[in-house]
Write a protein that holds these residues in place. Structure first.
Motif, short mmCIF file in Angstrom:
data_model
loop_
_atom_site.label_atom_id
_atom_site.label_comp_id
_atom_site.label_asym_id
_atom_site.label_seq_id
_atom_site.Cartn_x
_atom_site.Cartn_y
_atom_site.Cartn_z
N TYR A 23 59.00 51.27 -13.78
CA TYR A 23 58.81 50.24 -12.76
C TYR A 23 58.40 48.95 -13.46
O TYR A 23 57.53 48.95 -14.34
CB TYR A 23 57.70 50.68 -11.79
N ALA B 34 57.60 44.65 -12.69
CA ALA B 34 57.35 43.65 -11.66
C ALA B 34 56.96 42.33 -12.33
O ALA B 34 56.38 42.31 -13.41
CB ALA B 34 56.24 44.11 -10.72
N ALA C 198 62.13 38.52 -8.91
CA ALA C 198 62.31 39.74 -8.12
C ALA C 198 63.74 39.85 -7.61
O ALA C 198 64.38 38.86 -7.24
CB ALA C 198 61.33 39.75 -6.95
N GLU D 54 60.68 43.94 -9.43
CA GLU D 54 60.04 43.81 -8.12
C GLU D 54 59.03 42.67 -8.14
O GLU D 54 58.65 42.17 -9.20
CB GLU D 54 59.35 45.12 -7.72
N ASP D 55 58.58 42.28 -6.96
CA ASP D 55 57.58 41.23 -6.83
C ASP D 55 56.20 41.83 -7.13
O ASP D 55 55.71 42.68 -6.39
CB ASP D 55 57.62 40.66 -5.41
N ASP E 268 53.33 42.27 -4.47
CA ASP E 268 53.37 43.31 -3.44
C ASP E 268 53.10 44.66 -4.09
O ASP E 268 54.01 45.32 -4.59
CB ASP E 268 54.73 43.30 -2.75
N SER F 16 52.43 47.48 -2.89
CA SER F 16 53.01 48.65 -2.23
C SER F 16 54.37 49.03 -2.80
O SER F 16 54.80 50.17 -2.68
CB SER F 16 53.13 48.39 -0.72
N LYS F 17 55.05 48.07 -3.45
CA LYS F 17 56.35 48.35 -4.03
C LYS F 17 56.27 49.41 -5.14
O LYS F 17 57.25 50.09 -5.44
CB LYS F 17 56.96 47.07 -4.61
N ARG G 241 56.62 55.16 -7.49
CA ARG G 241 57.55 54.81 -8.57
C ARG G 241 56.89 54.82 -9.94
O ARG G 241 57.57 54.74 -10.96
CB ARG G 241 58.18 53.45 -8.27
#
Length: 363
Positions: A34, A36, A42, A70-71, A74, A76-77, A81
């Motif tokens: 993952y 970010a 993103a 991903e951002d 956030d 929660s993303k 993962r």
């Protein structure tokens, strides 16, 4: 199916984030799953965003190149993962970084951070594993205070401290009280990130100022050498530090010139060298992949250590020391060197995560 622990990297496109990705390829315990970064990155592949500014080696590691960014704002993303994240966040506000790292921890995602935002939180361990591995016990109190179940935050200290704190700790462990320390650092340009210091400021020049660096160098050793009491880390009170911090035209490798004053009991130069050569801190049974086999490497040559020759010792994770001699103002003086983007940044964070896993905090 891979048995490695899936990990995330916050701030994955920056210099420290890139170092994490580079150093974690083929890691026996961890696998990057993952990534970010900022909202503007993103939704794009890592390759697309980083290809023109990749700093390490010929190619972006294939296992990460096609991951979608991903951002990082956030948290929660990241759920489902990755099991924990390395934080290499580069936000303007320390309060923003602290709040964001707390948001991940609140969701049950531990944060192993390179950022300085949490370094002075009393219940957050600031780890150099060879020195203060016992500080991880404060995580239990941290979780209780915040009501976190599995999440927590742990940090690493300023990169330049890595070049001299372990040799000093080795002397203290051997029974010698260190009362005063005078340190002058010569810090590589990579410590400023990318693109870093403008070339016209750095070529043929030394910049005798790095914002906030002297304050960190004078305060952080006291927390590292402190002890856990009632769920908080209490700073060590027996050491005074004076620091000068300079940016020099070296790519990688922070060098420090240190003078030490001891208490009533003073070691001979031969005893100091013996202590350093024999120093081992982390139990071998932990078998941490990034731990240096010999944490302190003593150089006997008159002109060593040098960044270009010595920064890569033992995976870039060892501290090299040399020029040990008597000091006419204090008691002894020496030169220390460590690799600032490996031991002082991503490599140090990876070693912290390995220790936390070995101690059961990253299940």
């Amino acid at each position: 199916m891979s048995q490695k622990i899936p990990v995330g990297i916050l701030g994955a496109t920056g210099a420290v984030g890139q170092n994490y990705i580079y150093l974690l390829q083929n890691h026996p315990w961890f696998e990057v799953s993952y990534i970010a970064a900022s909202p503007r990155s993103a939704g794009k592949s890592y390759r697309e965003v980083v290809a023109s500014k990749w700093l390490l080696g010929a190619n972006i590691p294939e296992g990460v190149a096609d991951l979608i960014i991903e951002d990082a704002n956030d948290a929660s993303k990241a759920l489902g993962r990755c099991r924990f994240v390395f934080s290499a966040l580069e936000l303007d506000s320390k309060d923003e970084i602290k709040a964001l790292e707390n948001a991940y921890a609140a969701l049950g995602i531990p944060v192993v951070s390179n950022a300085s935002a949490h370094r002075w939180s009393e219940d957050v361990p600031m780890l150099i594993p060879e020195i203060n591995a016992d500080h991880i016990s404060v995580i239990d109190a941290q979780r209780k205070t915040h009501g976190w179940d599995k999440g927590f935050v742990a940090v690493k200290p300023n990169c330049s401290l890595q070049s001299y704190m372990t040799p000093i700790w080795a002397l203290m462990q051997a029974g010698y009280e260190v009362k005063r320390m005078f340190v002058t650092t010569m810090q590589a340009v990579s410590g400023a990130g990318y693109p870093g210091v403008p070339s016209l400021d750095m070529i043929d020049n030394v910049v005798p100022y790095i914002g906030g660096e002297e304050e960190k160098s004078e305060k952080e050793p006291l927390k590292i050498l402190g002890k856990v009491e009632n769920g908080k880390i209490v700073n060590f009170g027996g050491l005074k530090v004076s620091a000068h911090c300079n940016r020099v035209p070296v790519i990688n490798g922070h060098t420090a010139c240190i003078s030490l004053e001891f208490g009533d009991k003073k070691p001979s130069l031969a005893e100091v060298e013996k202590i350093w050569r024999e120093f081992r801190a982390l139990p071998q049974e932990l078998d941490l992949p990034f731990a240096p086999r010999q944490p302190i490497i003593v150089r006997s040559e008159a002109n060593r250590p040098q960044p270009r020759r010595d920064r890569d010792e033992d995976k870039g994770m060892a501290v090299s020391v040399g020029r040990l001699r008597e000091c006419p103002l204090f008691d002894i003086r020496f030169v220390g060197l460590s690799h600032n983007t490996v031991r002082g940044a991503a490599g140090g964070g990876i070693l912290n995560a390995e220790l936390l896993k070995a101690k059961g905090y990253l299940a």
